[in-house]
Structure formats: C-alpha cells, structure tokens
Motif scaffolding. Sequence first.
Motif, PDB file in Angstrom:
ATOM      1  N   GLN A  20       4.410   0.229  -5.055  1.00 10.17           N
ATOM      2  CA  GLN A  20       3.268  -0.282  -5.790  1.00 10.17           C
ATOM      3  C   GLN A  20       3.290  -1.806  -5.761  1.00 10.17           C
ATOM      4  O   GLN A  20       4.304  -2.418  -6.091  1.00 10.17           O
ATOM      5  CB  GLN A  20       3.287   0.205  -7.236  1.00 10.17           C
ATOM      6  N   VAL A  21       2.174  -2.404  -5.362  1.00  4.59           N
ATOM      7  CA  VAL A  21       2.047  -3.851  -5.296  1.00  4.59           C
ATOM      8  C   VAL A  21       1.445  -4.354  -6.597  1.00  4.59           C
ATOM      9  O   VAL A  21       0.445  -3.816  -7.084  1.00  4.59           O
ATOM     10  CB  VAL A  21       1.169  -4.284  -4.109  1.00  4.59           C
ATOM     11  N   GLN A  22       2.043  -5.388  -7.151  1.00 10.37           N
ATOM     12  CA  GLN A  22       1.524  -6.038  -8.347  1.00 10.37           C
ATOM     13  C   GLN A  22       1.078  -7.452  -7.999  1.00 10.37           C
ATOM     14  O   GLN A  22       1.818  -8.204  -7.362  1.00 10.37           O
ATOM     15  CB  GLN A  22       2.572  -6.069  -9.451  1.00 10.37           C
ATOM     16  N   CYS A  82      -1.193 -17.392  -7.098  1.00  5.95           N
ATOM     17  CA  CYS A  82      -1.150 -15.940  -7.102  1.00  5.95           C
ATOM     18  C   CYS A  82       0.019 -15.472  -6.256  1.00  5.95           C
ATOM     19  O   CYS A  82       0.261 -16.009  -5.173  1.00  5.95           O
ATOM     20  CB  CYS A  82      -2.460 -15.363  -6.558  1.00  5.95           C
ATOM     21  N   THR A  83       0.709 -14.458  -6.752  1.00  7.89           N
ATOM     22  CA  THR A  83       1.768 -13.818  -5.987  1.00  7.89           C
ATOM     23  C   THR A  83       1.584 -12.309  -6.021  1.00  7.89           C
ATOM     24  O   THR A  83       1.167 -11.751  -7.035  1.00  7.89           O
ATOM     25  CB  THR A  83       3.161 -14.169  -6.532  1.00  7.89           C
ATOM     26  N   ALA A  84       1.890 -11.664  -4.917  1.00 11.75           N
ATOM     27  CA  ALA A  84       1.883 -10.214  -4.812  1.00 11.75           C
ATOM     28  C   ALA A  84       3.316  -9.748  -4.622  1.00 11.75           C
ATOM     29  O   ALA A  84       3.998 -10.187  -3.698  1.00 11.75           O
ATOM     30  CB  ALA A  84       1.008  -9.757  -3.651  1.00 11.75           C
ATOM     31  N   LYS A 134      -5.341  -7.992   0.654  1.00 14.59           N
ATOM     32  CA  LYS A 134      -5.778  -6.899   1.515  1.00 14.59           C
ATOM     33  C   LYS A 134      -4.695  -6.554   2.526  1.00 14.59           C
ATOM     34  O   LYS A 134      -4.199  -7.420   3.231  1.00 14.59           O
ATOM     35  CB  LYS A 134      -7.074  -7.261   2.243  1.00 14.59           C
ATOM     36  N   TYR A 135      -4.382  -5.259   2.584  1.00  8.99           N
ATOM     37  CA  TYR A 135      -3.437  -4.719   3.542  1.00  8.99           C
ATOM     38  C   TYR A 135      -4.199  -3.879   4.559  1.00  8.99           C
ATOM     39  O   TYR A 135      -5.436  -3.902   4.587  1.00  8.99           O
ATOM     40  CB  TYR A 135      -2.368  -3.903   2.819  1.00  8.99           C
ATOM     41  N   TRP A 164      -5.714  -5.918  -6.755  1.00 10.17           N
ATOM     42  CA  TRP A 164      -6.317  -6.955  -7.580  1.00 10.17           C
ATOM     43  C   TRP A 164      -5.388  -7.370  -8.704  1.00 10.17           C
ATOM     44  O   TRP A 164      -4.668  -6.556  -9.278  1.00 10.17           O
ATOM     45  CB  TRP A 164      -7.617  -6.447  -8.208  1.00 10.17           C
ATOM     46  N   GLY A 165      -5.426  -8.642  -9.025  1.00  5.57           N
ATOM     47  CA  GLY A 165      -4.758  -9.121 -10.208  1.00  5.57           C
ATOM     48  C   GLY A 165      -5.602  -8.882 -11.442  1.00  5.57           C
ATOM     49  O   GLY A 165      -6.739  -8.403 -11.368  1.00  5.57           O
TER      50      GLY A 165
END
Length: 115
Positions: free
Chosen positions: A1-3, A22-24, A98-99, A105-106
Amino acid sequence: QVQVVESGGGLVQAGGSLRLSCTASGSSPSIYVMGWYRQAPGKQRQLVASITRLGATNYADSVKGRFTVSGDLTKNTVNLQMDSLKPEDTAVYYCNSKYLLREYWGQGTQVTVSS
C-alpha cells in the motif's frame, strides 16, 4: 500500500510564497508521473502542475511563470514552489502519484492567500 503525504501549506498574503512537498512511501513500484492538483470550494479538482520520470513538466495556464514543479521520482518526491501568490490560488492542494496501473492521492494541504 502506497501512502502519499503533503506538507507546506499555510496562510500567506498576496504576493508571498509557499513551497509544498510530497512523498510517497510504502511499496515501491515505479512512479511515472507525480503532480499537484487543487480544489477550491464549489469547484472541480484541477491539475496545477506535473512532472514525469523523464523530467518533462506541465502547468496550468493560470500558474505558468509563478509556480515551479520539481522532484526526484526515483525517490518518490515532488515539490511545488509557489511564488507571487494570488487570492484565487486559495484551495486544498493534493499530491498525486501515478504508477503503471494505479494512482494514489494524498489527503491534501490547505493553501490560503489573503488579499
């Protein structure tokens, strides 16, 4: 899961500047595009600026010459330098990553520009 987490919003006077970051984090599939969107009350969410893994940038006409997007997508980061802010820039700003098959989304960060 990406945050996806944004930071840097706040209250500024017209003509001032803010820098959003912003960081993912989480799983690490390759990111193709990261971008900033904004949504003002009663309006649709719209693209502000984006940057691709190759470094190509895209800007909304309303922010060209005032905002600069930068980042390192290999490190899952993107920034938005906002200069010469106007009251009409007031909105919640959202970071998007986008992957290949998904996007994340944040939660958004509030930017308020006083006149």
